[in-house]
Design a protein around this motif. Sequence first.
Motif, short mmCIF file in Angstrom:
data_model
loop_
_atom_site.label_atom_id
_atom_site.label_comp_id
_atom_site.label_asym_id
_atom_site.label_seq_id
_atom_site.Cartn_x
_atom_site.Cartn_y
_atom_site.Cartn_z
N VAL A 126 42.02 -8.83 -13.03
CA VAL A 126 42.63 -10.25 -13.23
C VAL A 126 43.21 -10.32 -14.64
CG1 VAL A 126 41.75 -12.55 -13.66
CG2 VAL A 126 40.82 -11.21 -11.87
N GLU A 127 42.60 -9.49 -15.80
CA GLU A 127 43.08 -9.64 -16.93
C GLU A 127 44.54 -8.93 -17.04
OE1 GLU A 127 40.64 -7.09 -19.49
OE2 GLU A 127 39.27 -8.85 -19.33
N THR A 128 44.78 -8.11 -15.97
CA THR A 128 46.18 -7.50 -15.82
C THR A 128 47.08 -8.42 -14.99
OG1 THR A 128 44.90 -5.19 -15.56
CG2 THR A 128 46.92 -5.39 -15.01
N VAL A 129 46.69 -9.07 -14.05
CA VAL A 129 47.75 -9.99 -13.38
C VAL A 129 48.12 -10.75 -14.48
CG1 VAL A 129 48.06 -11.59 -11.57
CG2 VAL A 129 46.68 -9.28 -11.38
N PHE A 130 47.01 -11.40 -15.03
CA PHE A 130 47.41 -12.61 -16.12
C PHE A 130 47.88 -12.30 -17.52
CE2 PHE A 130 44.81 -14.69 -12.69
CZ PHE A 130 45.59 -15.60 -12.18
N SER A 131 47.96 -11.06 -17.85
CA SER A 131 48.36 -10.36 -19.11
C SER A 131 47.39 -10.97 -20.25
CB SER A 131 49.86 -10.83 -19.50
OG SER A 131 50.73 -10.46 -18.29
N ILE A 132 46.07 -10.96 -19.76
CA ILE A 132 45.26 -11.32 -20.73
C ILE A 132 44.56 -9.94 -21.53
CG2 ILE A 132 42.85 -12.30 -21.22
CD1 ILE A 132 43.78 -14.20 -18.74
N SER A 133 44.60 -9.92 -22.85
CA SER A 133 44.13 -8.65 -23.39
C SER A 133 42.83 -8.88 -23.56
CB SER A 133 44.72 -8.35 -24.77
OG SER A 133 44.76 -9.46 -25.64
N GLY A 134 41.77 -8.45 -22.63
CA GLY A 134 40.46 -8.61 -22.62
C GLY A 134 39.69 -7.07 -22.54
N LEU A 135 38.49 -7.14 -22.55
CA LEU A 135 37.82 -6.08 -22.83
C LEU A 135 37.99 -4.92 -21.86
CD1 LEU A 135 34.21 -6.50 -24.02
CD2 LEU A 135 36.00 -5.77 -25.40
N GLY A 136 38.10 -5.32 -20.41
CA GLY A 136 38.46 -4.69 -19.48
C GLY A 136 39.68 -3.88 -19.56
N ARG A 137 40.78 -4.43 -19.97
CA ARG A 137 42.06 -3.70 -19.96
C ARG A 137 41.85 -2.78 -21.21
NH1 ARG A 137 46.87 -7.58 -20.47
NH2 ARG A 137 48.34 -5.69 -20.83
N PHE A 138 41.23 -3.15 -22.09
CA PHE A 138 41.26 -2.35 -23.60
C PHE A 138 40.39 -1.09 -23.08
CE2 PHE A 138 39.12 -1.83 -27.78
CZ PHE A 138 40.36 -1.37 -28.51
N LEU A 139 39.51 -1.22 -22.33
CA LEU A 139 39.09 0.31 -21.83
C LEU A 139 39.76 0.90 -21.08
CD1 LEU A 139 36.20 1.81 -21.72
CD2 LEU A 139 35.65 0.41 -19.84
N VAL A 140 40.59 0.27 -20.15
CA VAL A 140 41.10 1.04 -19.20
C VAL A 140 42.17 1.55 -20.11
CG1 VAL A 140 42.80 1.09 -17.38
CG2 VAL A 140 40.60 -0.32 -17.34
N ASP A 141 43.12 0.88 -20.86
CA ASP A 141 44.00 1.63 -21.69
C ASP A 141 43.54 2.68 -22.70
OD1 ASP A 141 45.58 -0.18 -20.64
OD2 ASP A 141 45.77 -1.65 -22.38
N GLY A 142 42.20 2.52 -23.07
CA GLY A 142 41.71 3.60 -24.02
C GLY A 142 41.40 4.82 -23.32
N VAL A 143 40.91 4.73 -21.90
CA VAL A 143 40.88 5.83 -21.09
C VAL A 143 42.15 6.56 -20.93
CG1 VAL A 143 40.23 6.88 -18.90
CG2 VAL A 143 38.72 5.11 -19.99
N GLY A 144 42.97 5.69 -20.89
CA GLY A 144 44.50 6.32 -20.44
C GLY A 144 44.98 7.12 -21.67
N ASN A 145 44.88 6.50 -22.81
CA ASN A 145 45.37 7.11 -24.08
C ASN A 145 44.21 8.25 -24.70
OD1 ASN A 145 47.63 5.48 -24.12
ND2 ASN A 145 46.48 3.87 -25.18
N ARG A 146 43.13 8.48 -23.91
CA ARG A 146 42.24 9.33 -24.55
C ARG A 146 41.97 8.91 -25.93
NH1 ARG A 146 43.42 10.06 -20.22
NH2 ARG A 146 44.05 12.03 -19.02
N ASP A 147 41.84 7.74 -26.17
CA ASP A 147 41.29 6.98 -27.17
C ASP A 147 39.97 7.07 -27.40
OD1 ASP A 147 41.22 5.76 -29.59
OD2 ASP A 147 42.85 4.05 -29.10
N TYR A 148 39.33 8.10 -27.84
CA TYR A 148 37.83 8.29 -27.62
C TYR A 148 36.84 7.35 -28.51
CZ TYR A 148 38.93 13.14 -26.05
OH TYR A 148 39.42 14.37 -25.47
N PRO A 149 37.35 6.98 -29.66
CA PRO A 149 36.40 5.80 -30.17
C PRO A 149 36.50 4.61 -29.62
CG PRO A 149 37.96 7.13 -31.86
CD PRO A 149 38.49 7.63 -30.61
N VAL A 150 37.60 4.17 -28.79
CA VAL A 150 37.75 2.80 -28.19
C VAL A 150 36.83 3.09 -26.96
CG1 VAL A 150 39.28 1.66 -26.69
CG2 VAL A 150 40.07 2.37 -29.13
#
Lengths: 306, 323
Positions: free
Chosen positions: A249-273
């Motif tokens: 839902v965050e993705t569809v509505f372009s809301i920057s919430g925790l869910g997207r933050f986590l998924v982006d973090g995994v994609g970027n191998r952003d370990y601390p995130v």
Amino acid sequence: MLKYALKRILQTIPMLIVLSMVVFGMVRLIPGDPVKIMMGIDVASDSYEIEKERLGLNGTIVEQYVRWVERLFDGDMGTSIFTKKPVLQEIGNRFKPTLILAVGGTVLSSIIGIMFGLLAAIRHNRFTDHFLMVTSLIFVSTPSFFSALILILIFSLQLRWLPSIGLGSWKAAILPIVTLGLTAVGSLTRTTRSSMLDVVHQDYIRTARARGVPERTIVFRDAFRNALIPVLTSIGLRFGSLLAGATLVETVFSISGLGRFLVDGVGNRDYPVVQGTVLVMAISFVLVNLIVDLLYSAVDPRIKYS
Amino acid sequence: MKPILKVENLTTSFQGEEGRVTAVRNLSFELHKGETLAVVGESGCGKSVTALSILNLIPNPPGKIDNGCIWFEDRDLTRLRKRDMRKVRGNQIAMIFQEPMTSLNPVFTVGRQVMDSLIIHQNMTKKKAHAAAVSLLTSVGIPEPELTVDRYPHQLSGGMRQRAMIAMALACRPDILIADEPTTALDVTIQAQILNLLRNLHDEMNMSILLITHDMGVVAQLADHVLVMYAGEAVEYRKSKELFKSPHHPYTEGLLKSIPSLTEDHLVLYNIPGSVPPIHAEIEGCRFADRCSYAQPYCREHKPELEGDRESKVRCHFALNVT
């Protein structure tokens, strides 16, 4: 009860430690090197080493973990490899939208779900019941991104009543909250209904009737209070998982919430995130469960904590 | 004297998987002011259904009162509107149930459940009702009533719960108390206490009691009159003392014989041979004939009617002990 709450919180500490270890190890198992993702594959080896040390990625995994935990006690979750900002601050920025969606979605689905469930139980095996059961089945089985798109299509594109992006105003919150609410309504309707049907056949309901209690009071007071425990469980679980972010839902509505933050973090191998976000999600889930457990004893006096 | 409750030709049936099942057929009886009438019979003979029919508490569907009238204060309870029926329930006719464990709502205090009918029927304020609940709990012999009133059912023993249940039923000083197996789920010593309590309250308040039971011992202790039911029908109606002395119906005789005796040496307890006919079976003759040791070919072909005078009725072609 306070003692019980404290005990429960203390009990979650070992769980959080194990969880943090698992997450810590798992993000590092994912193929892909954050430094190379950031600086390119053909980075010079000396600047590669410098960057690695700057990010705290040097040494064995155990050394890294100990460093991370030490910093955690200072209230430092590290710095995002990608955005270069402190993880804690980033999570803080994204927690509010997630909280708005989680609370809104839970409240909306609770109100509608309980209402539908009660109605279906009262009209058991009649048209209203069958209608609501089919409706809830549709709600349960529609993926949230699909209902989100449908809602956007109708209310943003056709009617032009509501915005379809962000969480800038209360108006913008309506569509994402409705989307999240609808997905939860189905299961909550079913839980409420079956729990009520179970309770209305109990002896004490017959006793209440024999006392001359009006039917309406029997449903809303005598029966519902007893049917509430499974309903509370269902609401609590849903709220907990919504606090972990509703990525789709965050993705569809372009809301920057925790869910997207986590998924982006995994994609970027952003370990601390990833480490920080999972930890925060786990803590909020544990807290919600604790609150639900404490509510049980408020609803049912037979449940006592010691 | 005019009876306080008059049941006429009551027929109640349930929709079962194999068609409609008649649980009570053509039952008629009268209950007088201050009288205790026991309705006895085996499990499934329709005694509880009779009790529930009076208060219109038969779950519908699957159950339904097909026929008959239940007269109370010149009104037919079977034809009463829902609202009016509700004003009778718990107010003029109250009921206590068999299972004190499950018949009290676990999430409300005992006091709140006792107060309920006072608030509903007598428009009492919460405060007044609370005080009334304490004195009601006192009158049914609950120790520490001021504390118990705020306790939850699970904090009480079975006997105490049944007492609370009685307090609840007596809250509005009903004209009729229907007691559906009030002692069955209790220990023997507690049973005696509850029976004593019921007898004392009955004497005090001069209410009528309709006692549903399968326990002849309970009948002997409380009942003035006895109505014996078999397979949904009344088979004998007598004064309690006379019934114990000289039962007219072979089934009643069997019931009395089944009470184990301390003075005689029985190696095997007596039981009535056979079992109750399937409730949906339509039987041409006497419904008890198959289990009756006195049955004649005539019994299987001709259905006996309930015959006799006001004080003594029996449904048998060859009634016993009749001179």
